[in-house]
Design an enzyme around this catalytic site. Structure first.
Site, PDB file in Angstrom:
ATOM      1  N   ASP A   7       0.864  -1.165   0.000  1.00  0.00           N
ATOM      2  CA  ASP A   7       0.000   0.000   0.000  1.00  0.00           C
ATOM      3  C   ASP A   7       0.911   1.228   0.000  1.00  0.00           C
ATOM      4  O   ASP A   7       2.075   1.153   0.386  1.00  0.00           O
ATOM      5  CB  ASP A   7      -0.901  -0.037   1.239  1.00  0.00           C
ATOM      6  CG  ASP A   7      -1.772   1.199   1.354  1.00  0.00           C
ATOM      7  OD1 ASP A   7      -2.442   1.540   0.364  1.00  0.00           O
ATOM      8  OD2 ASP A   7      -1.772   1.822   2.431  1.00  0.00           O
ATOM      9  N   ASP A   9      -0.271   5.066   0.702  1.00  0.00           N
ATOM     10  CA  ASP A   9      -0.575   6.148   1.639  1.00  0.00           C
ATOM     11  C   ASP A   9      -0.590   5.666   3.087  1.00  0.00           C
ATOM     12  O   ASP A   9      -1.222   4.665   3.421  1.00  0.00           O
ATOM     13  CB  ASP A   9      -1.926   6.773   1.292  1.00  0.00           C
ATOM     14  CG  ASP A   9      -1.913   7.397  -0.094  1.00  0.00           C
ATOM     15  OD1 ASP A   9      -0.964   8.131  -0.393  1.00  0.00           O
ATOM     16  OD2 ASP A   9      -2.847   7.128  -0.881  1.00  0.00           O
TER      17      ASP A   9
END
Length: 220
Positions: A7, A9
Site C-alpha cells: 500500500d 498512503d
C-alpha cells in the site's frame, strides 16, 4: 517467485497523497478553499473510519483534473512531488523495498489513489509496477471520471487478479506473498496473501493484526 505488495498512503509514505494533492491544489488556488477544504477533510475522515463511498469521493477528487490542462497539471505535480511527497517517504521504506528486490520478489504498489498522483511516487521509490485507480482520459486530457474499477477495498483484490491474469500469473504462481498496509480498508487483500503485515496500522487494523498474530511494524 514471491510477491510483495505495498500500500502507499500512510504505509510507504507517512501521509495520504490523495489528501495532500487536494490540499496542494487549494494552496495553488486551483481549488476554492471554502468549497473544497472541509469536504477534503470529511472524505479523509470517512476513509479512516472505513465508511468512504469511493465513487462519491472520486467524483470530488477527479473533477479537478478535468478543469486544467494536462501540461499545467504536470507542472503542479512536479512541484507537489518535491515539496509535499518526498519529505513524507518513511525512513524505513527504501530498506523494506530493497530487501524484497534483493530477493527478486515481484514488487507492486497497489493504491486507491489515482495513477496521475501516484505514478511519480512509485518511480521515485524504484517500483515499476503500479496498480492504482485510473482517471479516464480523452485526447490526452482528463475527463474527471474514473476508468474501470477503483483500486479500493475488494477492488484491490479484483484489480490485482486482473493484473496477474494479464501477466499470465495467478496466486499459485507464488510460493509466498506479502502485503504491507496501514488501513482497515485493505483487509480484503491482507486476508488473501500468505504474509499480511500491518504497517503503522490504524486502530481497527491493529486489533485485527493482534488477534490474528500478524506482524506489526513501523517504517517511521
Amino acid at each position: 517467485m514471491n510477491l510483495a505488495l505495498f500500500d502507499l498512503d500512510n504505509t510507504l509514505i507517512a501521509g495520504d497523497s490523495d489528501f495532500q494533492w487536494a490540499q496542494f491544489l487549494i494552496e495553488k488556488k486551483a481549488l476554492d478553499r471554502e468549497l473544497h477544504e472541509a469536504k477534503n477533510i470529511e472524505f479523509y475522515e470517512q476513509y479512516k473510519a472505513g465508511t468512504l463511498d469511493i465513487h462519491e469521493f472520486l467524483d470530488f477528487q477527479l473533477k479537478p483534473l478535468a478543469r486544467h490542462s494536462r501540461a499545467q497539471l504536470e507542472v503542479w505535480r512536479s512541484e507537489f512531488m518535491c515539496k509535499k511527497i518526498m519529505p513524507l517517504i518513511a525512513p524505513g521504506t527504501r530498506q523494506l523495498i530493497e530487501r524484497h528486490m534483493l530477493d527478486n520478489d515481484l514488487c507492486i504498489i497497489i493504491t486507491a489513489t489515482n495513477s496521475f498522483v501516484t505514478a511519480p511516487i512509485a518511480q521515485a521509490l524504484g517500483i515499476s509496477h503500479l496498480i492504482a485507480t485510473e482517471p479516464e482520459e480523452k485526447d490526452g486530457e482528463f475527463t474527471g471520471r474514473v476508468s474501470g474499477i477503483p483500486s479500493f477495498r475488494e477492488g484491490k483484490v479484483e484489480r490485482l487478479e486482473e493484473w496477474l491474469d494479464v501477466h499470465n500469473l495467478t496466486w499459485l504462481s507464488f510460493l509466498r506473498s506479502w502485503f504491507y498496509s496501514d488501513s482497515l480498508n485493505d483487509l480484503p487483500l491482507l486476508c488473501k496473501v500468505t504474509h499480511p503485515v500491518a504497517v503503522d496500522p490504524d486502530p481497527t487494523l491493529k486489533r485485527h493484526a493482534e488477534s490474528n498474530d500478524w506482524p506489526i511494524i513501523s517504517l517511521r
